[in-house]
Design a protein around this motif. Structure first.
Motif, PDB file in Angstrom:
ATOM      1  N   GLU A 187       3.643  -5.377 -10.807  1.00 33.49           N
ATOM      2  CA  GLU A 187       2.671  -5.371 -12.183  1.00 33.49           C
ATOM      3  C   GLU A 187       3.339  -6.115 -13.174  1.00 33.49           C
ATOM      4  O   GLU A 187       2.740  -6.997 -13.916  1.00 33.49           O
ATOM      5  CB  GLU A 187       2.273  -4.000 -12.541  1.00 33.49           C
ATOM      6  N   ILE A 203      -1.596   1.986  -8.481  1.00 33.28           N
ATOM      7  CA  ILE A 203      -1.769   0.827  -9.642  1.00 33.28           C
ATOM      8  C   ILE A 203      -1.531   1.488 -10.912  1.00 33.28           C
ATOM      9  O   ILE A 203      -0.827   1.237 -11.836  1.00 33.28           O
ATOM     10  CB  ILE A 203      -3.044   0.007  -9.270  1.00 33.28           C
ATOM     11  N   GLU A 204      -2.128   2.757 -11.009  1.00 36.46           N
ATOM     12  CA  GLU A 204      -2.043   3.390 -12.356  1.00 36.46           C
ATOM     13  C   GLU A 204      -0.690   4.136 -12.512  1.00 36.46           C
ATOM     14  O   GLU A 204      -0.602   3.942 -13.787  1.00 36.46           O
ATOM     15  CB  GLU A 204      -3.149   4.605 -12.293  1.00 36.46           C
ATOM     16  N   LYS A 246      -6.087  -7.230  -7.282  1.00 38.80           N
ATOM     17  CA  LYS A 246      -6.265  -6.488  -6.023  1.00 38.80           C
ATOM     18  C   LYS A 246      -7.445  -6.944  -5.295  1.00 38.80           C
ATOM     19  O   LYS A 246      -7.632  -6.646  -3.980  1.00 38.80           O
ATOM     20  CB  LYS A 246      -6.610  -4.898  -6.408  1.00 38.80           C
ATOM     21  N   LEU A 248       4.854  -0.260  -7.184  1.00 39.61           N
ATOM     22  CA  LEU A 248       4.471  -1.449  -7.603  1.00 39.61           C
ATOM     23  C   LEU A 248       4.753  -1.917  -8.971  1.00 39.61           C
ATOM     24  O   LEU A 248       4.112  -2.989  -9.562  1.00 39.61           O
ATOM     25  CB  LEU A 248       2.657  -1.377  -7.499  1.00 39.61           C
ATOM     26  N   ILE A 250       0.993   1.088 -14.051  1.00 44.59           N
ATOM     27  CA  ILE A 250       0.826   0.821 -15.541  1.00 44.59           C
ATOM     28  C   ILE A 250       1.339   1.567 -16.177  1.00 44.59           C
ATOM     29  O   ILE A 250       1.813   1.383 -17.474  1.00 44.59           O
ATOM     30  CB  ILE A 250      -0.794   0.805 -15.450  1.00 44.59           C
ATOM     31  N   PRO A 302      -5.787   3.152  -6.041  1.00 47.40           N
ATOM     32  CA  PRO A 302      -5.867   2.929  -7.492  1.00 47.40           C
ATOM     33  C   PRO A 302      -4.544   4.022  -7.939  1.00 47.40           C
ATOM     34  O   PRO A 302      -4.016   3.621  -9.078  1.00 47.40           O
ATOM     35  CB  PRO A 302      -7.256   3.788  -7.897  1.00 47.40           C
ATOM     36  N   CYS A 317       0.701  -1.333  -0.064  1.00 48.74           N
ATOM     37  CA  CYS A 317       0.034   0.050  -0.198  1.00 48.74           C
ATOM     38  C   CYS A 317       0.945   1.346  -0.056  1.00 48.74           C
ATOM     39  O   CYS A 317       0.386   2.475   0.135  1.00 48.74           O
ATOM     40  CB  CYS A 317      -0.870   0.047   1.099  1.00 48.74           C
ATOM     41  N   GLY A 376      -2.855  -7.902 -14.739  1.00 52.58           N
ATOM     42  CA  GLY A 376      -2.190  -7.153 -13.352  1.00 52.58           C
ATOM     43  C   GLY A 376      -2.730  -7.102 -12.203  1.00 52.58           C
ATOM     44  O   GLY A 376      -3.709  -7.810 -11.796  1.00 52.58           O
ATOM     45  N   LEU A 377      -2.292  -6.042 -11.356  1.00 54.45           N
ATOM     46  CA  LEU A 377      -2.937  -5.729  -9.923  1.00 54.45           C
ATOM     47  C   LEU A 377      -4.463  -5.513 -10.119  1.00 54.45           C
ATOM     48  O   LEU A 377      -5.273  -5.496  -9.090  1.00 54.45           O
ATOM     49  CB  LEU A 377      -2.366  -4.625  -9.325  1.00 54.45           C
ATOM     50  N   SER A 378      -4.917  -4.669 -11.242  1.00 52.53           N
ATOM     51  CA  SER A 378      -6.329  -4.539 -11.650  1.00 52.53           C
ATOM     52  C   SER A 378      -7.307  -5.769 -11.148  1.00 52.53           C
ATOM     53  O   SER A 378      -8.210  -5.305 -10.776  1.00 52.53           O
ATOM     54  CB  SER A 378      -6.498  -3.853 -12.803  1.00 52.53           C
ATOM     55  N   PRO A 384      -5.949  -3.897  -0.451  1.00 50.01           N
ATOM     56  CA  PRO A 384      -5.463  -3.349  -1.793  1.00 50.01           C
ATOM     57  C   PRO A 384      -5.139  -2.159  -1.809  1.00 50.01           C
ATOM     58  O   PRO A 384      -5.497  -1.124  -0.896  1.00 50.01           O
ATOM     59  CB  PRO A 384      -6.845  -3.361  -2.694  1.00 50.01           C
TER      60      PRO A 384
END
Length: 335
Positions: free
Chosen positions: A295, A323-324, A311, A291, A327, A320, A287, A306-308, A317
């Motif tokens: 990913e 994660i974004e 999660k 990442l 990516i 966002p 967190c 991936g993590l999307s 999780p």
């Protein structure tokens, strides 16, 4: 002549770059290698439970909430959710002295999964431990004081926030005592054998979090705790990771205090204010970390996602934005 123990070994082990008796009934391996097997061997569990065979996955020290541990939990939860037939042959044991409720809740919510939770009925130590608050006192002054009053073989364990502090305090204590008092460093980068040699031959130690659970001190009498910890925090906007000193969580303090009282009475010297505000549990690394490696690993695994996607199986999780950011960076690199 080969005996039956050599032909059918009970236990084996596997770490990065070395292994022994990997076909044994019991296999000890790191959380990183367990994650790799769950990620890149789609038949890992199926191969182990052919016929009437069953498998037990025992995941220990879960309270550390490293990225590898959280990914292992997520991948196991995904298997039990998406392949219900495995529930009859796969048993998962999660062990930890302290544990955030998000971890058991992850498995409790899986439909038709038999779930049991056992908690120790009491948390008292075998021997009495006295807790002494000494806020703002100098750690070296406290250590020298304890050296003067301790018995010959009594061990002193000091928790500080960083590797730099560990070596700095060891060197300063050596200079202040003109080489009479020798302190030993305990850090994550040392091998297990090196750490064990320090414990066997030393009586004073400065350590990071590595000594909270994984090491045993047979003659430990005193713990001196600064009550702080260094954490790496990733800023997705600035695209940089910074090291920040923060108050250790209540569960971390409990782990440190729990080193005492096992073989003899002890004293816990807290060099912090007892009223200081703390998190109940440490924030999971997933967190607050960059990442991009996670990913990338997920995308090139057999999951092909991936993590999307993963999660929803993580106990906690990440936001966002983390994660974004991962990516976007992978897309920029053409991965």
């Amino acid at each position: 002549m080969m005996n039956i123990k050599d032909r059918f070994p009970l236990a084996g082990w596997s770490v990065s770059g070395a292994e022994r008796n990997t076909d044994a009934q019991i296999l000890y391996l790191t959380d990183g290698l367990l994650k790799e097997r769950l990620l890149f061997n789609s038949n890992f569990i199926e191969n182990e439970i052919r016929g009437d065979k069953r498998i037990v996955l025992f995941v220990d020290e879960v309270h550390e909430r490293s990225i590898n541990i959280d990914l292992c939990l997520a991948l196991i939860a995904r298997l039990l959710t998406e392949q219900p037939s495995l529930r009859l042959k796969l048993k998962v044991i999660i062990s930890s002295a302290t544990l955030d409720k998000s971890v058991p809740n992850l498995f409790r919510q899986i439909p038709q999964l038999k779930f049991d939770q056992y908690q120790m009925p009491f948390s008292q130590t075998l021997h009495k431990v006295e807790k002494i608050y000494r806020p703002k006192e100098n750690i070296l002054d406290v250590v020298q004081e304890l050296c003067r009053k301790r018995q010959r073989h009594d061990q002193i364990l000091c928790f500080v926030s960083s590797v730099t502090d560990v070596y700095q305090y060891c060197n300063l204590l050596d200079k202040l005592s003109h080489g009479i008092v020798i302190a030993h460093p305990l850090v994550q980068s040392q091998s297990a054998s090196e750490q064990q040699r320090c414990i066997e031959h030393g009586t004073i130690f400065f350590s990071t979090t590595v000594a909270e659970t994984s090491l045993t001190f047979p003659l430990l009498k005193y713990v001196v705790d600064t009550g702080t910890i260094n954490v790496s925090i990733y800023d997705p906007k600035a695209k940089q990771t910074t090291l920040k000193e923060v108050p250790a969580s209540e569960s971390t303090i409990k782990q440190r205090l729990g080193r005492l009282g096992r073989t003899n009475p002890g004293e816990y010297h807290a060099l912090y204010d007892s009223k200081m505000e703390r998190r109940t549990y440490p924030k999971p690394h997933v967190c607050q970390s960059n990442l991009i490696d996670v990913e990338f690993s997920l995308r090139r695994s057999f999951l092909d996602n991936g993590l999307s996607h993963l999660k929803k199986f993580l106990p906690d999780p990440p936001e966002p934005t983390l994660i974004e950011a991962a990516i976007e960076e992978l897309e920029r690199l053409g991965k």
